[in-house]
Design an enzyme around this catalytic site. Structure first.
Site, short mmCIF file in Angstrom:
data_model
loop_
_atom_site.label_atom_id
_atom_site.label_comp_id
_atom_site.label_asym_id
_atom_site.label_seq_id
_atom_site.Cartn_x
_atom_site.Cartn_y
_atom_site.Cartn_z
N ASP A 54 63.68 17.87 20.40
CA ASP A 54 63.07 19.17 20.73
C ASP A 54 61.92 19.49 19.79
O ASP A 54 60.85 19.90 20.21
CB ASP A 54 64.12 20.29 20.59
CG ASP A 54 64.85 20.57 21.88
OD1 ASP A 54 64.70 19.78 22.82
OD2 ASP A 54 65.57 21.58 21.94
N GLU A 79 60.92 27.38 20.03
CA GLU A 79 62.33 27.70 19.85
C GLU A 79 62.84 27.19 18.50
O GLU A 79 63.72 27.78 17.90
CB GLU A 79 63.12 27.07 21.00
CG GLU A 79 64.61 27.25 20.87
CD GLU A 79 65.38 26.77 22.09
OE1 GLU A 79 64.79 26.16 22.99
OE2 GLU A 79 66.59 27.02 22.11
N ASP A 153 59.12 26.13 25.05
CA ASP A 153 60.51 25.67 25.08
C ASP A 153 60.43 24.17 25.36
O ASP A 153 60.14 23.77 26.49
CB ASP A 153 61.33 26.39 26.16
CG ASP A 153 62.82 26.09 26.00
OD1 ASP A 153 63.16 25.10 25.32
OD2 ASP A 153 63.64 26.85 26.55
N ILE A 155 62.53 21.63 25.63
CA ILE A 155 63.39 21.23 26.76
C ILE A 155 64.36 22.37 27.02
O ILE A 155 65.23 22.65 26.19
CB ILE A 155 64.21 19.95 26.46
CG1 ILE A 155 63.29 18.77 26.13
CG2 ILE A 155 65.09 19.58 27.67
CD1 ILE A 155 64.03 17.52 25.70
N ASP A 156 64.20 23.03 28.14
CA ASP A 156 65.16 24.06 28.52
C ASP A 156 66.31 23.37 29.26
O ASP A 156 66.09 22.34 29.90
CB ASP A 156 64.48 25.10 29.41
CG ASP A 156 65.41 26.28 29.69
OD1 ASP A 156 66.10 26.72 28.76
OD2 ASP A 156 65.46 26.72 30.85
N THR A 158 69.08 22.03 27.76
CA THR A 158 69.35 20.79 27.00
C THR A 158 70.71 20.19 27.34
O THR A 158 70.87 18.98 27.31
CB THR A 158 69.29 21.03 25.48
OG1 THR A 158 69.64 22.37 25.22
CG2 THR A 158 67.92 20.74 24.94
N ASP A 306 62.16 30.98 26.92
CA ASP A 306 62.75 30.61 28.20
C ASP A 306 61.97 31.21 29.37
O ASP A 306 61.88 30.61 30.44
CB ASP A 306 64.19 31.15 28.34
CG ASP A 306 65.17 30.55 27.36
OD1 ASP A 306 65.12 29.33 27.15
OD2 ASP A 306 65.99 31.31 26.81
C1 2IP Z 1 69.26 27.78 27.44
C2 2IP Z 1 69.53 27.09 28.76
C3 2IP Z 1 70.85 27.56 29.29
C4 2IP Z 1 70.80 29.04 29.62
C5 2IP Z 1 70.33 29.80 28.39
C6 2IP Z 1 69.05 29.24 27.76
O1 2IP Z 1 68.16 27.19 26.80
O2 2IP Z 1 68.53 27.33 29.70
O3 2IP Z 1 71.16 26.80 30.39
O4 2IP Z 1 72.07 29.45 30.01
O5 2IP Z 1 70.11 31.12 28.75
O6 2IP Z 1 68.71 29.93 26.60
P1 2IP Z 1 72.57 29.44 31.55
O7 2IP Z 1 72.38 28.04 32.07
O8 2IP Z 1 73.98 29.88 31.48
O9 2IP Z 1 71.67 30.40 32.24
P2 2IP Z 1 68.29 25.80 25.89
O10 2IP Z 1 68.89 24.75 26.75
O11 2IP Z 1 66.85 25.54 25.55
O12 2IP Z 1 69.13 26.18 24.72
CA CA Z 2 65.70 27.31 26.45
#
Ligand code: 2IP
Ligand code: CA
Length: 382
Positions: A54, A79, A153, A155-156, A158, A306
């Site tokens: 990341d 992030e 971000d 990689i969202d 992850t 995000d």
């Molecule tokens: C996370 C990821 C999660 C999400 C959370 C984000 O970011 O997108 O999937 O939770 O809100 O902050 P959910 O899937 O329950 O909506 P990261 O993967 O970058 O930590």
């Molecule tokens: Ca994220």
């Protein structure tokens, strides 16, 4: 500033490539999946490899944007922190160096002298991405770099990236989990007002070649500022089943959403139209693509990195992302504009990442009327 958009598309493609390489190259993939097993948790370095991947992506974006737009240095946020501690207790600041060899040497010092992994990662960072068709010809963006800031971000979603489940995407359907939920998100906001004005989303794992097994990504972009509203995809048409009329809304939620929220939304939704998906960015992308009418989140569990990029795309298409709590509090239903999320000010009373949380929850929408229905349905219930 169409140049900035083209640069972001290019650097997001490079980031997607690093994300793919980390899963494709065995020495890197092993480091990535080691994180899954609690007992076996990588003892070599203090932070995990996922975080290093990341940070590397984030720093690469920061480096490339800063090189072309020096006025933006100091306003490129991500992030992750780029300070690492290695197995010897030394603190290492991960940056992208001038040459591939220098970057490899720096990464080796964090990867406990795993030279193979460090070289593979450095090669991906310094490699020029394949040329992509951006569709930005003739676009003019009335902004200057000194008025802009960036949220990255790397990689969202992850967890989906590491789990690595492969789904065949069906046209017009939301697919709740899998590699396709992992997204590179780069959002640009106005320093003065915090409005999101430009966004780039890259989906590194969009299509898997059935013959060669290699992945191809997909990118999306949007610009919304000073009367310019332009997006790489067009606004989805009203659904053929008439769901925007009496057929009921389609809503996407986090699988961890509160029961009370689900119960309040059921009467507004058509059958099977309460859906779940992973990744905050992916859920907003579902709204952008018309796979869901709205994304509702009642918790402050997302952050500026995000939502900034996909928010800009929604605005370019006439929609937006609002603070749910603010909407529920405002007397006369929704004042969409006042409740729109902004990206320039931290919550000074909070610590760490929470300073940048979307604390009041959110609703992402394309159609204002549907936003009003959702707020109406949730009012007094939370
Ligand atoms: C996370 C990821 C999660 C999400 C959370 C984000 O970011 O997108 O999937 O939770 O809100 O902050 P959910 O899937 O329950 O909506 P990261 O993967 O970058 O930590
Ligand atoms: Ca994220």
């Amino acid at each position: 500033m169409a140049d900035l958009l083209r640069l972001l598309l290019r650097v997001a493609e490079k980031a997607a490539n690093v994300a793919r390489v980390c899963r494709q190259e065995a020495p890197l993939f092993q480091l990535l999946v080691q994180e899954k097993t609690g007992d076996d948790k990588n003892k070599k370095f203090v932070q995990d490899f996922k975080t290093l991947a990341d940070v590397v992506i984030q720093e690469m974006i920061r480096h490339d944007v800063g090189a072309q737009f020096p006025e933006m240095i100091g306003f490129i946020h991500g992030e992750e922190s780029n300070k690492f501690e290695n197995g010897l207790g030394e603190s290492v600041t991960v940056t992208v160096c001038v040459t591939e060899e220098q970057t490899a040497a720096l990464l080796a010092s964090v990867l406990d002298s795993d030279d193979t992994a460090a070289s593979l990662l450095a090669r991906a960072i310094h490699q020029d991405p394949a040329t992509i068709e951006t569709g930005t010809e003739g676009l003019s963006v009335p902004l200057s770099p000194s008025e802009l800031g960036i949220w990255i971000d790397p990689i969202d979603a992850t967890s989906q990236y590491i789990d690595g489940r492969e789904e065949v995407l069906e046209e017009g359907h939301l697919s709740p989990s899998g590699l396709h939920c992992a997204l590179v998100l780069i959002g640009v906001y106005l320093r003065s007002t915090g409005e999101p004005v430009m966004g780039v989303i890259n989906q590194p794992f969009n299509y898997k070649d059935p013959a060669g097994g290699g992945w191809t990504g997909k990118h999306f972009w949007g610009v919304s500022c000073g009367g310019v509203n332009s997006c790489s995809i067009s606004r989805p048409k009203d659904r053929p089943d008439g769901s925007k009329g009496g057929g009921g809304l389609s809503v996407v939620l986090s699988s961890s959403e509160k029961q009370v929220v689900k119960e309040a939304l059921v009467p507004l939704c058509g059958p099977d139209k309460l859906m779940y998906a992973s990744g905050a960015g992916y859920k907003i992308l579902c709204v952008i693509q018309g796979l869901a009418d709205v994304y509702v989140l009642s918790e402050g569990s997302t952050f500026k990195w995000d939502s900034c990029a996909p928010h800009a795309l929604l605005r370019a298409l006439g929609g937006g992302v609002v603070d749910l709590t603010k909407c529920l509090q405002s007397g006369a239903g929704t004042d969409g504009h006042r409740a729109e999320l902004v990206y320039h000010q931290p919550h000074t009373e909070s610590q760490g990442a929470d300073r940048w949380a979307n604390q009041g929850g959110l609703v992402a929408y394309l159609d204002c009327t549907l936003l009003h229905s959702v707020i109406g349905g949730l009012k007094g219930k939370l």
